[in-house]
Design a protein around this motif. Structure first.
Motif, PDB file in Angstrom:
ATOM      1  N   ALA A 169       0.864  -1.179   0.000  1.00 37.87           N
ATOM      2  CA  ALA A 169       0.000   0.000   0.000  1.00 37.87           C
ATOM      3  C   ALA A 169       0.898   1.226   0.000  1.00 37.87           C
ATOM      4  O   ALA A 169       2.068   1.147   0.382  1.00 37.87           O
ATOM      5  N   GLU A 170       0.338   2.350  -0.438  1.00 36.69           N
ATOM      6  CA  GLU A 170       1.120   3.583  -0.437  1.00 36.69           C
ATOM      7  C   GLU A 170       1.571   3.925   0.995  1.00 36.69           C
ATOM      8  O   GLU A 170       2.673   4.407   1.193  1.00 36.69           O
ATOM      9  N   GLY A 191      -8.343  10.350  -5.423  1.00 37.35           N
ATOM     10  CA  GLY A 191      -8.717   9.111  -6.105  1.00 37.35           C
ATOM     11  C   GLY A 191      -7.952   7.897  -5.592  1.00 37.35           C
ATOM     12  O   GLY A 191      -7.722   6.926  -6.321  1.00 37.35           O
ATOM     13  N   VAL A 192      -7.513   7.965  -4.332  1.00 39.75           N
ATOM     14  CA  VAL A 192      -6.772   6.835  -3.743  1.00 39.75           C
ATOM     15  C   VAL A 192      -7.761   5.929  -3.010  1.00 39.75           C
ATOM     16  O   VAL A 192      -8.635   6.410  -2.285  1.00 39.75           O
ATOM     17  N   ALA A 193      -7.608   4.623  -3.189  1.00 49.98           N
ATOM     18  CA  ALA A 193      -8.537   3.683  -2.555  1.00 49.98           C
ATOM     19  C   ALA A 193      -8.234   3.530  -1.067  1.00 49.98           C
ATOM     20  O   ALA A 193      -7.078   3.590  -0.650  1.00 49.98           O
ATOM     21  N   VAL A 196      -6.813  -6.339   3.311  1.00 51.32           N
ATOM     22  CA  VAL A 196      -5.473  -5.999   2.812  1.00 51.32           C
ATOM     23  C   VAL A 196      -5.571  -5.456   1.375  1.00 51.32           C
ATOM     24  O   VAL A 196      -6.548  -5.701   0.676  1.00 51.32           O
ATOM     25  N   PRO A 197      -4.545  -4.692   0.953  1.00 53.96           N
ATOM     26  CA  PRO A 197      -4.600  -4.096  -0.388  1.00 53.96           C
ATOM     27  C   PRO A 197      -4.612  -5.156  -1.493  1.00 53.96           C
ATOM     28  O   PRO A 197      -4.199  -6.302  -1.272  1.00 53.96           O
ATOM     29  N   GLU A 246      -3.534   2.646  -3.182  1.00 56.29           N
ATOM     30  CA  GLU A 246      -4.335   2.227  -2.023  1.00 56.29           C
ATOM     31  C   GLU A 246      -3.640   2.640  -0.738  1.00 56.29           C
ATOM     32  O   GLU A 246      -2.410   2.612  -0.670  1.00 56.29           O
ATOM     33  N   ILE A 247      -4.430   2.973   0.287  1.00 49.12           N
ATOM     34  CA  ILE A 247      -3.877   3.066   1.634  1.00 49.12           C
ATOM     35  C   ILE A 247      -4.621   2.064   2.517  1.00 49.12           C
ATOM     36  O   ILE A 247      -5.781   1.724   2.250  1.00 49.12           O
TER      37      ILE A 247
END
Ligand code: FAD
Ligand code: ZN
Length: 470
Positions: free
Chosen positions: A44-45, A67-69, A84-85, A91-92
């Motif tokens: 994830a980011e 626009g981040v999940a 989990v991603p 994604e965070i």
């Protein structure tokens, strides 16, 4: 363009929750990025750890803007890869662990208001300290969080008497996918003012919003508990025994769990300090628990009478009643360590009407034997709810790995039997990533269409836990 817009995404997250609560070091983020069964792992980011509903709202707003999940995560004990991603987009992971306050406990309304990150066992303890019972109980209760329990509509061992997680809820607080906070924290037992919106978020696995708090129902604390380990000839006998005991004991029957001899053997072989509670081996067992507010001796006597009658009428082969709390705990340990005693095999969490459980076990086992000769079936679980954990492995490690690689074929055999009996392919664990595709073969197209319409209405940008459920 203002200053804020110039700062990087991570900086703005740090501003919302504090720099120490935005984790980017791969060593720190790794535990959040792999699921409990170690089947899913993706980067994830970052992992963000807010401490309040306001902070959650700020984080979600920032993600919506970029626009981040957002992947909400509780105790990360889920069994379908929902927390989990996916690794398919920005994604965070949003950890709710720091939202862990009990906000209120109202003994006269029999309700407790808790934040999403409260560990389930801590809510049980708070209820107990006030002379009440919070009945949701499952093997992962020492680490799963109430937000995760509600988001998966968890079941566990007391559903028979108290219902699943959904039925414990009076009100919810939810951060919506656009970052607004819906305050539905009402402790009302009656409220017919239109759609029951909280139901949308219960069992949604984080795809419609982030649960930040809940008002939960409390129950009277039982004063007496009787725990019995009962041997039966076959699942059909277990189902008949359930009906007989319910007729005799009514709602006092709180748990009714099935264990096959194969499962018990796995536990005895692999879990230190366990022993067979009965002298001789039997093909199937039931772990039953009965609880009441009255005198312990009176309850034990009525359970003993019921079991004696069942033995005389041939419903059961043998039984033992725990004589102490330690004995009861030892019996429960036999049931609760089954998952770890057969960790690596092909899992199924299925349900059928209670009356059809015997057919499910018989027909699926015959079909498995035909398709995968030598396959070993580990069948156990909440037979009182019609929910069986029907796992398939092989004694030989190489054959077991081959089954794991070809698990889709094993799933297909089991799910065909489940479908023919009008059952569900996910009784209590949810869909997550694991069953997102499979469900399309099993759910009515109109139901899927309605689910997609709800998703679109609440989360038009698709940022809440994408790649899960639908
Ligand atoms: P997570 O695994 O962190 O998340 C689960 C899902 O909920 C994910 O999709 C996640 O995105 C979402 N989510 C988490 N928190 C929030 C939130 N605050 N808002 C929105 N979405 C959120 N399950 C049963 O039903 N019955 C059992 O008997 C049972 N026994 C188990 C025994 C063991 C040993 C283990 C490891 C698991 C068991 N489970 C059982 C599965 C699991 O414990 C439950 O699904 C539990 O409810 C998950 O809670 P969690 O906090 O770990 O959620
Ligand atoms: Zn279960």
């Amino acid at each position: 363009m203002n200053d804020v817009a110039h700062r990087s995404f991570l900086d703005r997250l740090a501003q919302a929750v504090g720099r120490a609560q935005v984790l980017t070091d791969p060593q720190e983020t790794a535990p959040y990025c792999t699921d409990w069964r170690r089947q899913y792992s993706a980067r994830a980011e970052c992992v963000v750890r807010p401490a309040s509903a306001d902070e959650v709202a700020q984080v979600v707003r920032l993600c919506a803007h970029e626009g981040v999940a957002v992947v909400p995560q509780g105790g990360n004990t889920g069994l379908c890869g929902g927390s989990v991603p996916t690794g398919t987009r920005r994604e965070i992971v949003l950890s709710l662990a720091r939202l862990n306050r009990i906000r209120d406990l109202d003994t006269l309304n029999n309700a407790i208001t808790v934040e999403a990150g409260c560990v389930l066992a801590s809510i049980q303890a708070a209820a107990q300290a006030s002379g009440r019972l919070f009945p949701l109980s499952l093997g992962a209760e020492g680490s799963c969080q109430i937000g995760g329990n509600l988001s998966t509509n968890a079941g566990g061992v007391n559903v028979l008497r108290y219902g699943n997680a959904r039925e414990q809820v009076l009100g919810l607080e939810v951060v919506l996918p656009d970052g607004r906070i819906w305050d539905g924290l009402r402790g009302l037992r009656k409220d017919n003012t239109g759609y029951d919106l909280k139901q949308l978020f219960l069992g949604a696995e984080g795809t419609l919003g982030v649960i930040t708090a809940a008002v939960l129902k409390l129950h009277p604390q039982p004063a007496a508990t009787a725990t019995a380990w009962i041997a039966v000839e076959a699942p059909q006998r277990a189902v008949e025994l359930l009906a007989a005991l319910r007729a005799r004991l009514g709602d006092r029957l709180t748990a009714f769990e099935l264990v096959s001899r194969v499962c018990l053997d796995a536990v005895l072989a692999r879990v230190p300090g366990t022993r067979d509670p009965l002298g001789a081996a039997h093909p199937w067992y039931v772990l039953a628990e009965v609880s009441d507010v009255g005198e312990p001796a009176a309850l034990a006597a009525s359970v003993e009478r019921a079991l004696t009658d069942s033995a005389e009428s041939g419903e059961i082969r043998d039984a033992t009643l725990a004589a102490s709390e330690a004995q009861a705990a030892a019996l429960w340990r036999l049931r609760e360590t089954i998952p770890e005693a057969q960790f690596r095999n092909v899992k199924h969490d299925v349900s059928v009407p209670v009356s059809k459980v015997p057919a499910l076990i018989d027909e699926a086992s015959r079909a498995i034997e035909r398709a995968f000769p030598g396959g070993v079936v580990y069948a156990f679980g909440h037979i009182g709810d019609g929910n069986i954990h029907y796992n398939v492995g092989a004694s030989d490690p190489e054959a077991n790995e081959a089954l794991m690689r070809g698990r889709a074929a094993v799933n297909a055999v089991v799910y065909e039997v489940v479908a023919a009996l009008g059952g569900s392919i996910s009784a209590e664990h949810g869909l997550g990533q694991l069953k997102r595709e499979e469900i399309r073969r099993h759910k009515d197209p109109l139901e899927l269409e309605l689910m997609r319409a709800l998703k679109k209405a609440l989360d038009p940008a698709g940022i809440m836990n994408p790649g899960k459920v639908i």
